[in-house]
Motif scaffolding. Structure first.
Motif, PDB file in Angstrom:
ATOM      1  N   GLU A 103      30.436  29.174  38.579  1.00 58.87           N
ATOM      2  CA  GLU A 103      30.530  30.382  37.761  1.00 58.87           C
ATOM      3  C   GLU A 103      29.702  30.315  36.472  1.00 58.87           C
ATOM      4  O   GLU A 103      30.166  30.663  35.393  1.00 58.87           O
ATOM      5  CB  GLU A 103      31.998  30.653  37.413  1.00 58.87           C
ATOM      6  CG  GLU A 103      32.933  30.701  38.607  1.00 58.87           C
ATOM      7  CD  GLU A 103      32.549  31.774  39.617  1.00 58.87           C
ATOM      8  OE1 GLU A 103      32.151  32.875  39.172  1.00 58.87           O
ATOM      9  OE2 GLU A 103      32.632  31.512  40.832  1.00 58.87           O
ATOM     10  N   LEU A 139      39.465  31.626  35.395  1.00 58.77           N
ATOM     11  CA  LEU A 139      39.183  30.527  36.311  1.00 58.77           C
ATOM     12  C   LEU A 139      40.406  29.661  36.621  1.00 58.77           C
ATOM     13  O   LEU A 139      40.695  29.399  37.779  1.00 58.77           O
ATOM     14  CB  LEU A 139      38.065  29.641  35.731  1.00 58.77           C
ATOM     15  CG  LEU A 139      36.672  30.246  35.718  1.00 58.77           C
ATOM     16  CD1 LEU A 139      35.696  29.335  34.966  1.00 58.77           C
ATOM     17  CD2 LEU A 139      36.179  30.469  37.142  1.00 58.77           C
ATOM     18  N   GLY A 174      37.186  29.617  40.932  1.00 57.87           N
ATOM     19  CA  GLY A 174      35.733  29.705  41.032  1.00 57.87           C
ATOM     20  C   GLY A 174      35.181  29.088  42.299  1.00 57.87           C
ATOM     21  O   GLY A 174      35.837  28.297  42.976  1.00 57.87           O
TER      22      GLY A 174
END
Length: 231
Positions: free
Chosen positions: A132, A213, A226
């Motif tokens: 990410e 996340l 992620g």
């Protein structure tokens, strides 16, 4: 070769007790009464784990713990007579992997050290993970954003981050974290995990009220959402 443990404590009796117990358990040890001697030795030798007292005659033990954990990525266990909850929280927030209160049982210290050394290096061959827009460099303990700006993380934070990145989109229970990372189950371990996850979220610039996340699954554990690639 057996693991090398550095012991920093200004009390000779404590150094002797710890050194004898650890050598009997098969570890090598180095002992120091002052932070200056300890830091000089670190420039020549890298121990596998550091036992650090907070009440040192020549340095503030907490600042030393912070530098060891953050700048050098060392595995650090605090051994201190300071038994207040806030002292424990501060030590863990500064990067310590564990906190043992004096007086202690030498066998328990050995067991905690064994658990710490068993956990962190289980997959040391994979040193870089991308997810990410972030890159985690486990060889130098830094998180790099998309613009190349790096933020350091401690050995303890790195253990938790690696655990998430190795098992993305899967529930990580508290019991699994305790079994994998070592340490004794209970409020102290739970608090240590909470502190490390909070610090990781801050470094990943997560919204603390709605992290994107690292999600908390209340009553169950955590999940990392992620996509991750390793190299």
């Amino acid at each position: 070769m057996s693991a090398l443990i550095s012991i920093l404590d200004d009390e000779p009796a404590i150094r002797d007790i710890l050194s004898d117990a650890l050598q009997e358990a098969g570890y090598r040890t180095m002992t120091f009464a002052r932070a200056t001697e300890f830091e000089a030795a670190l420039r020549k030798t890298t121990p596998d784990l550091c036992l650090v007292d907070l009440g040192l005659p020549d340095r503030d033990g907490l600042s030393l713990v912070h530098r060891l954990a953050l700048e050098q990525g060392a595995t650090v266990i605090i051994i201190s007579a300071r038994a207040q909850t806030q002292d424990k929280i501060t030590g863990l927030e500064l990067g310590a992997d564990d906190y043992i209160i004096k007086p202690f049982d030498p066998a328990e210290v050995v067991a905690r050290i064994r658990a710490r050394l068993r956990g962190p290096k289980r997959q040391a061959s994979s040193q870089t993970a991308r997810f990410e827009g972030w890159t985690a460099h486990f060889d130098r303990f830094t998180l790099e954003d998309a613009e190349g700006v790096e933020t350091a993380f401690s050995q303890a934070e790195g253990e938790v981050l690696r655990l998430f990145l190795e098992s993305p989109k899967r529930l990580i229970t508290r019991a699994f974290m305790q079994e994998t990372l070592g340490g004794q189950a209970g409020d102290s371990f739970d608090r240590a995990m909470d502190v490390r996850i909070s610090r990781l979220r801050t470094k990943l610039r997560e919204d603390p009220k709605n992290p994107r996340l690292i999600k908390t699954i209340y009553g169950a554990g955590y999940i990392f959402l992620g996509d991750v690639s390793w190299s």
